[in-house]
Design a protein around this motif. Structure first.
Motif, PDB file in Angstrom:
ATOM      1  N   ALA A  94      10.346   9.465 -18.318  1.00  0.00           N
ATOM      2  CA  ALA A  94      11.638   9.543 -19.038  1.00  0.00           C
ATOM      3  C   ALA A  94      12.307  10.730 -18.750  1.00  0.00           C
ATOM      4  CB  ALA A  94      11.134   9.327 -20.578  1.00  0.00           C
ATOM      5  N   THR A  95      13.461  10.892 -18.268  1.00  0.00           N
ATOM      6  CA  THR A  95      14.162  12.121 -18.158  1.00  0.00           C
ATOM      7  C   THR A  95      15.679  11.768 -18.631  1.00  0.00           C
ATOM      8  OG1 THR A  95      14.634  11.394 -15.923  1.00  0.00           O
ATOM      9  CG2 THR A  95      12.811  12.893 -15.923  1.00  0.00           C
ATOM     10  N   ALA A  96      16.076  12.853 -19.339  1.00  0.00           N
ATOM     11  CA  ALA A  96      17.439  12.944 -19.719  1.00  0.00           C
ATOM     12  C   ALA A  96      18.428  13.308 -18.676  1.00  0.00           C
ATOM     13  CB  ALA A  96      17.562  13.687 -21.092  1.00  0.00           C
ATOM     14  N   PRO A  97      19.650  12.868 -18.573  1.00  0.00           N
ATOM     15  CA  PRO A  97      20.756  13.348 -17.740  1.00  0.00           C
ATOM     16  C   PRO A  97      21.013  14.750 -17.850  1.00  0.00           C
ATOM     17  CG  PRO A  97      21.444  11.289 -18.729  1.00  0.00           C
ATOM     18  CD  PRO A  97      19.980  11.554 -19.615  1.00  0.00           C
ATOM     19  N   LYS A  98      21.431  15.373 -16.693  1.00  0.00           N
ATOM     20  CA  LYS A  98      21.773  17.038 -16.897  1.00  0.00           C
ATOM     21  C   LYS A  98      22.609  17.022 -17.962  1.00  0.00           C
ATOM     22  CE  LYS A  98      21.850  20.277 -13.520  1.00  0.00           C
ATOM     23  NZ  LYS A  98      21.686  20.790 -12.291  1.00  0.00           N
ATOM     24  N   GLY A  99      22.609  18.034 -18.709  1.00  0.00           N
ATOM     25  CA  GLY A  99      23.068  18.322 -20.043  1.00  0.00           C
ATOM     26  C   GLY A  99      23.282  17.673 -21.090  1.00  0.00           C
ATOM     27  N   TYR A 100      22.213  16.983 -21.137  1.00  0.00           N
ATOM     28  CA  TYR A 100      21.685  16.040 -22.398  1.00  0.00           C
ATOM     29  C   TYR A 100      20.440  16.344 -23.043  1.00  0.00           C
ATOM     30  CZ  TYR A 100      25.836  12.909 -21.519  1.00  0.00           C
ATOM     31  OH  TYR A 100      27.076  12.561 -21.226  1.00  0.00           O
ATOM     32  N   ALA A 101      20.220  16.370 -24.352  1.00  0.00           N
ATOM     33  CA  ALA A 101      19.187  16.348 -24.941  1.00  0.00           C
ATOM     34  C   ALA A 101      18.572  14.967 -25.482  1.00  0.00           C
ATOM     35  CB  ALA A 101      19.380  17.497 -25.868  1.00  0.00           C
TER      36      ALA A 101
END
Length: 88
Positions: A26-33
């Protein structure tokens, strides 16, 4: 297999078993928390014993819309044979 890509799955087949394993990250898109995560990281492996020998060279797997379909034709020696009855 909802939420998994084909690159995250590994299948291995022998003449009498099938093993499905994979890992979901589970990874968040770049720039998101991430504030709340419904599904976390997951690693799994499951083996299935098969009732008949299969032809390992002809095993086919397809992942479409989260549904994994594995086609495993029986080995020619495991196929039923037609026996001709002769009159005596």
């Amino acid at each position: 297999m909802p939420g998994l890509a084909d690159a995250e799955l590994q299948l291995s087949a022998t003449q009498d078993s099938l093993t499905v394993s994979g890992e979901r990250k589970a990874t968040a898109p770049k720039g998101y928390a991430v504030h709340r995560r419904e599904r976390g990281d997951l690693r799994f492996s499951r083996s299935f014993a098969l009732p008949a020998r299969i032809d390992v060279d002809k095993v086919n797997a397809e992942l479409k819309n989260g549904l994994l379909v594995v086609t495993m034709p029986k080995h020619p020696e495991s196929q039923p044979k037609q026996i001709t009855v002769k009159a005596a």
